[in-house]
Design a protein around this motif. Structure first.
Motif, PDB file in Angstrom:
ATOM      1  N   ARG A 167     -11.778   2.963   0.817  1.00  0.00           N
ATOM      2  CA  ARG A 167     -11.292   1.585   0.806  1.00  0.00           C
ATOM      3  C   ARG A 167      -9.915   1.443   1.476  1.00  0.00           C
ATOM      4  NH1 ARG A 167     -13.197  -0.759  -5.162  1.00  0.00           N
ATOM      5  NH2 ARG A 167     -15.396  -0.980  -4.582  1.00  0.00           N
ATOM      6  N   THR A 168      -9.530   0.189   1.666  1.00  0.00           N
ATOM      7  CA  THR A 168      -8.247  -0.162   2.271  1.00  0.00           C
ATOM      8  C   THR A 168      -7.329  -0.699   1.188  1.00  0.00           C
ATOM      9  OG1 THR A 168      -9.327  -0.709   4.357  1.00  0.00           O
ATOM     10  CG2 THR A 168      -7.115  -1.611   3.998  1.00  0.00           C
ATOM     11  N   VAL A 169      -6.183  -0.078   1.019  1.00  0.00           N
ATOM     12  CA  VAL A 169      -5.229  -0.483  -0.020  1.00  0.00           C
ATOM     13  C   VAL A 169      -3.934  -0.938   0.650  1.00  0.00           C
ATOM     14  CG1 VAL A 169      -3.914   0.248  -2.039  1.00  0.00           C
ATOM     15  CG2 VAL A 169      -6.238   1.120  -1.687  1.00  0.00           C
ATOM     16  N   PRO A 170      -3.667  -2.241   0.677  1.00  0.00           N
ATOM     17  CA  PRO A 170      -2.396  -2.714   1.213  1.00  0.00           C
ATOM     18  C   PRO A 170      -1.280  -2.532   0.173  1.00  0.00           C
ATOM     19  CG  PRO A 170      -4.104  -4.411   1.308  1.00  0.00           C
ATOM     20  CD  PRO A 170      -4.572  -3.353   0.364  1.00  0.00           C
ATOM     21  N   ILE A 171      -0.137  -2.103   0.630  1.00  0.00           N
ATOM     22  CA  ILE A 171       1.023  -1.929  -0.243  1.00  0.00           C
ATOM     23  C   ILE A 171       2.247  -2.478   0.480  1.00  0.00           C
ATOM     24  CG2 ILE A 171       2.528  -0.266  -1.412  1.00  0.00           C
ATOM     25  CD1 ILE A 171       0.139   1.585  -1.694  1.00  0.00           C
ATOM     26  N   TYR A 172       3.019  -3.290  -0.220  1.00  0.00           N
ATOM     27  CA  TYR A 172       4.303  -3.737   0.315  1.00  0.00           C
ATOM     28  C   TYR A 172       5.363  -2.722  -0.111  1.00  0.00           C
ATOM     29  CZ  TYR A 172       2.195  -8.325   1.230  1.00  0.00           C
ATOM     30  OH  TYR A 172       1.413  -9.349   1.697  1.00  0.00           O
ATOM     31  N   PRO A 173       5.815  -1.862   0.785  1.00  0.00           N
ATOM     32  CA  PRO A 173       6.738  -0.804   0.353  1.00  0.00           C
ATOM     33  C   PRO A 173       8.091  -1.313  -0.139  1.00  0.00           C
ATOM     34  CG  PRO A 173       6.423  -0.765   2.738  1.00  0.00           C
ATOM     35  CD  PRO A 173       5.413  -1.711   2.189  1.00  0.00           C
ATOM     36  N   GLU A 174       8.448  -2.551   0.231  1.00  0.00           N
ATOM     37  CA  GLU A 174       9.703  -3.104  -0.298  1.00  0.00           C
ATOM     38  C   GLU A 174       9.595  -3.404  -1.792  1.00  0.00           C
ATOM     39  OE1 GLU A 174      11.478  -6.113   2.688  1.00  0.00           O
ATOM     40  OE2 GLU A 174       9.344  -5.918   3.194  1.00  0.00           O
ATOM     41  N   GLY A 175       8.382  -3.609  -2.274  1.00  0.00           N
ATOM     42  CA  GLY A 175       8.166  -3.860  -3.694  1.00  0.00           C
ATOM     43  C   GLY A 175       8.297  -5.304  -4.096  1.00  0.00           C
ATOM     44  N   THR A 176       8.888  -6.130  -3.248  1.00  0.00           N
ATOM     45  CA  THR A 176       9.087  -7.542  -3.539  1.00  0.00           C
ATOM     46  C   THR A 176       9.393  -8.255  -2.235  1.00  0.00           C
ATOM     47  OG1 THR A 176      10.260  -9.084  -5.008  1.00  0.00           O
ATOM     48  CG2 THR A 176      11.587  -7.376  -3.949  1.00  0.00           C
ATOM     49  N   ILE A 177       9.398  -9.586  -2.264  1.00  0.00           N
ATOM     50  CA  ILE A 177       9.754 -10.360  -1.071  1.00  0.00           C
ATOM     51  C   ILE A 177      11.178 -10.022  -0.653  1.00  0.00           C
ATOM     52  CG2 ILE A 177      10.167 -12.696  -0.197  1.00  0.00           C
ATOM     53  CD1 ILE A 177       7.955 -13.636  -2.117  1.00  0.00           C
TER      54      ILE A 177
ATOM     55  N   TRP B 181      14.712  -9.381   7.421  1.00  0.00           N
ATOM     56  CA  TRP B 181      14.236  -8.080   7.870  1.00  0.00           C
ATOM     57  C   TRP B 181      13.779  -7.270   6.662  1.00  0.00           C
ATOM     58  CZ3 TRP B 181      13.347  -7.194  12.839  1.00  0.00           C
ATOM     59  CH2 TRP B 181      14.034  -7.974  13.785  1.00  0.00           C
ATOM     60  N   PRO B 182      12.924  -6.262   6.859  1.00  0.00           N
ATOM     61  CA  PRO B 182      12.514  -5.421   5.731  1.00  0.00           C
ATOM     62  C   PRO B 182      13.691  -4.710   5.075  1.00  0.00           C
ATOM     63  CG  PRO B 182      11.004  -5.126   7.567  1.00  0.00           C
ATOM     64  CD  PRO B 182      12.157  -5.947   8.086  1.00  0.00           C
ATOM     65  N   MET B 183      13.601  -4.575   3.772  1.00  0.00           N
ATOM     66  CA  MET B 183      14.618  -3.861   3.004  1.00  0.00           C
ATOM     67  C   MET B 183      14.256  -2.374   2.949  1.00  0.00           C
ATOM     68  SD  MET B 183      15.075  -6.547  -0.193  1.00  0.00           S
ATOM     69  CE  MET B 183      13.372  -6.352  -0.756  1.00  0.00           C
ATOM     70  N   THR B 184      15.074  -1.604   2.272  1.00  0.00           N
ATOM     71  CA  THR B 184      14.716  -0.213   2.007  1.00  0.00           C
ATOM     72  C   THR B 184      13.429  -0.193   1.179  1.00  0.00           C
ATOM     73  OG1 THR B 184      16.130  -0.221   0.046  1.00  0.00           O
ATOM     74  CG2 THR B 184      17.091   0.651   2.088  1.00  0.00           C
ATOM     75  N   GLY B 185      12.658   0.875   1.301  1.00  0.00           N
ATOM     76  CA  GLY B 185      11.348   0.914   0.673  1.00  0.00           C
ATOM     77  C   GLY B 185      11.298   1.744  -0.595  1.00  0.00           C
ATOM     78  N   LYS B 186      10.273   1.458  -1.402  1.00  0.00           N
ATOM     79  CA  LYS B 186       9.933   2.292  -2.548  1.00  0.00           C
ATOM     80  C   LYS B 186       8.895   3.318  -2.114  1.00  0.00           C
ATOM     81  CE  LYS B 186      11.116  -1.242  -5.935  1.00  0.00           C
ATOM     82  NZ  LYS B 186      10.687  -1.986  -7.146  1.00  0.00           N
ATOM     83  N   THR B 187       8.718   4.349  -2.910  1.00  0.00           N
ATOM     84  CA  THR B 187       8.001   5.528  -2.425  1.00  0.00           C
ATOM     85  C   THR B 187       6.504   5.575  -2.762  1.00  0.00           C
ATOM     86  OG1 THR B 187       8.607   6.775  -4.417  1.00  0.00           O
ATOM     87  CG2 THR B 187      10.107   6.922  -2.514  1.00  0.00           C
ATOM     88  N   GLY B 188       5.976   4.558  -3.417  1.00  0.00           N
ATOM     89  CA  GLY B 188       4.580   4.608  -3.862  1.00  0.00           C
ATOM     90  C   GLY B 188       3.587   4.811  -2.738  1.00  0.00           C
ATOM     91  N   ALA B 189       3.723   4.053  -1.646  1.00  0.00           N
ATOM     92  CA  ALA B 189       2.784   4.171  -0.522  1.00  0.00           C
ATOM     93  C   ALA B 189       2.835   5.566   0.072  1.00  0.00           C
ATOM     94  CB  ALA B 189       3.100   3.123   0.538  1.00  0.00           C
ATOM     95  N   ALA B 190       4.043   6.104   0.220  1.00  0.00           N
ATOM     96  CA  ALA B 190       4.188   7.450   0.782  1.00  0.00           C
ATOM     97  C   ALA B 190       3.534   8.491  -0.121  1.00  0.00           C
ATOM     98  CB  ALA B 190       5.669   7.768   0.981  1.00  0.00           C
ATOM     99  N   ARG B 191       3.708   8.360  -1.426  1.00  0.00           N
ATOM    100  CA  ARG B 191       3.108   9.320  -2.359  1.00  0.00           C
ATOM    101  C   ARG B 191       1.582   9.296  -2.266  1.00  0.00           C
ATOM    102  NH1 ARG B 191       6.654  11.498  -6.031  1.00  0.00           N
ATOM    103  NH2 ARG B 191       8.715  10.504  -6.098  1.00  0.00           N
ATOM    104  N   ILE B 192       1.011   8.095  -2.187  1.00  0.00           N
ATOM    105  CA  ILE B 192      -0.439   7.974  -2.086  1.00  0.00           C
ATOM    106  C   ILE B 192      -0.932   8.601  -0.787  1.00  0.00           C
ATOM    107  CG2 ILE B 192      -2.322   6.312  -1.797  1.00  0.00           C
ATOM    108  CD1 ILE B 192      -0.684   4.463  -3.712  1.00  0.00           C
ATOM    109  N   ALA B 193      -0.238   8.322   0.307  1.00  0.00           N
ATOM    110  CA  ALA B 193      -0.648   8.861   1.606  1.00  0.00           C
ATOM    111  C   ALA B 193      -0.542  10.379   1.640  1.00  0.00           C
ATOM    112  CB  ALA B 193       0.203   8.248   2.715  1.00  0.00           C
ATOM    113  N   LEU B 194       0.520  10.923   1.075  1.00  0.00           N
ATOM    114  CA  LEU B 194       0.705  12.373   1.104  1.00  0.00           C
ATOM    115  C   LEU B 194      -0.289  13.084   0.193  1.00  0.00           C
ATOM    116  CD1 LEU B 194       4.606  12.553   1.185  1.00  0.00           C
ATOM    117  CD2 LEU B 194       3.030  13.003   3.071  1.00  0.00           C
ATOM    118  N   GLU B 195      -0.654  12.440  -0.907  1.00  0.00           N
ATOM    119  CA  GLU B 195      -1.625  13.073  -1.812  1.00  0.00           C
ATOM    120  C   GLU B 195      -3.037  13.047  -1.233  1.00  0.00           C
ATOM    121  OE1 GLU B 195      -3.385  12.799  -6.361  1.00  0.00           O
ATOM    122  OE2 GLU B 195      -1.289  12.306  -5.957  1.00  0.00           O
ATOM    123  N   THR B 196      -3.398  11.931  -0.578  1.00  0.00           N
ATOM    124  CA  THR B 196      -4.770  11.784  -0.080  1.00  0.00           C
ATOM    125  C   THR B 196      -4.932  12.254   1.361  1.00  0.00           C
ATOM    126  OG1 THR B 196      -4.358   9.527   0.691  1.00  0.00           O
ATOM    127  CG2 THR B 196      -5.165   9.796  -1.584  1.00  0.00           C
TER     128      THR B 196
END
Length: 241
Positions: free
Chosen positions: A118-128, A135-150
């Protein structure tokens, strides 16, 4: 003409699609580019910038019409809204229980969704974004963790224009004059050298920074101007997410 979704969808998902497509989506012009980067086997994480309470609808439409029906992570409060919460539960969207003992459930569900293709969209900023120039803010690490694990690809996506239909942190629609919403997807973020390494804080932060940097580059292309050298950082500025 969009491509047909490659995964079997629950009936409730198709109801959600019909509702979404009959709402705001037809009332804007669309400039969608980069869909060829979505045409790949297996599950993917899609990471985009966050401009408005409405931008998930545009991102969902872009993904769905290009054969990648999205399964979003959403705050658990949305799942408690009468009827709507029941519908998105049946559509197999993923609740996020922030600041609770159940917070890990969303992570596990996202991993399972990726492994199911499946396709899982994640906003790495965590909020608007709260950046004054959007411009985009600094990101949270959830998307990276999912990508590195899978080991799945991370497809960066930039959006621009939807904030003119509904401003950040606003609930007011501005449908006239008719706006153009731009969506631009890019090639997968280069995380090859990080795959297979221990998933340390340093590794996931590096992966997250690369994801944000690729989103920013796409947004610079859409906006036709360079981003500030320094990212807006909610934690350093003491703002709540």
């Amino acid at each position: 003409m969009g491509r047909q979704p490659k995964v079997r969808l629950p009936w409730a998902y198709r109801v959600c699609v019909a509702i979404a497509k009959s709402g705001v989506v037809p009332l804007v012009r669309r400039d969608w580019r980069g869909a060829e980067h979505l045409d790949r086997p297996g599950g993917v994480v899609v990471c985009g910038n966050h401009l408005s309470h409405l931008d998930f609808l545009m991102l969902a439409h872009f993904l769905y019409d290009n054969g990648r029906p999205p399964f979003f992570l959403a705050k658990d409060a949305a799942f408690r809204v009468p009827f709507f919460g029941w519908l998105i539960t049946k559509a197999q969207q993923i609740p996020v229980y922030r600041n609770t003992g159940r917070a890990v459930e969303a992570y596990r569900a996202a991993i399972a969704a990726i492994r199911a293709g499946r396709t899982v969209p994640i906003y790495p900023e965590g909020t608007i974004t709260r950046d004054p120039q959007m411009w985009p803010m600094t990101g949270k690490t959830g998307a990276a963790r999912i990508a590195l694990e899978t080991g799945c690809p991370v497809i960066p996506v930039a959006q621009w224009g939807i904030q003119e239909v509904m401003a950040p942190y606003s609930g007011r629609l501005r449908l006239w004059p008719r706006r153009t919403v731009h969506v631009l997807a890019g090639p997968p973020v280069d995380l090859d050298d990080l795959q297979g390494q221990p998933v340390t804080g340093e590794v996931v932060r590096e992966a997250t920074d690369r994801i944000i940097a690729d989103i920013v580059r796409l947004l610079e292309e859409l906006r036709g101007e360079p981003a500030p050298a320094e990212r807006y950082d909610l934690r350093r500025r003491g703002s709540a997410s």
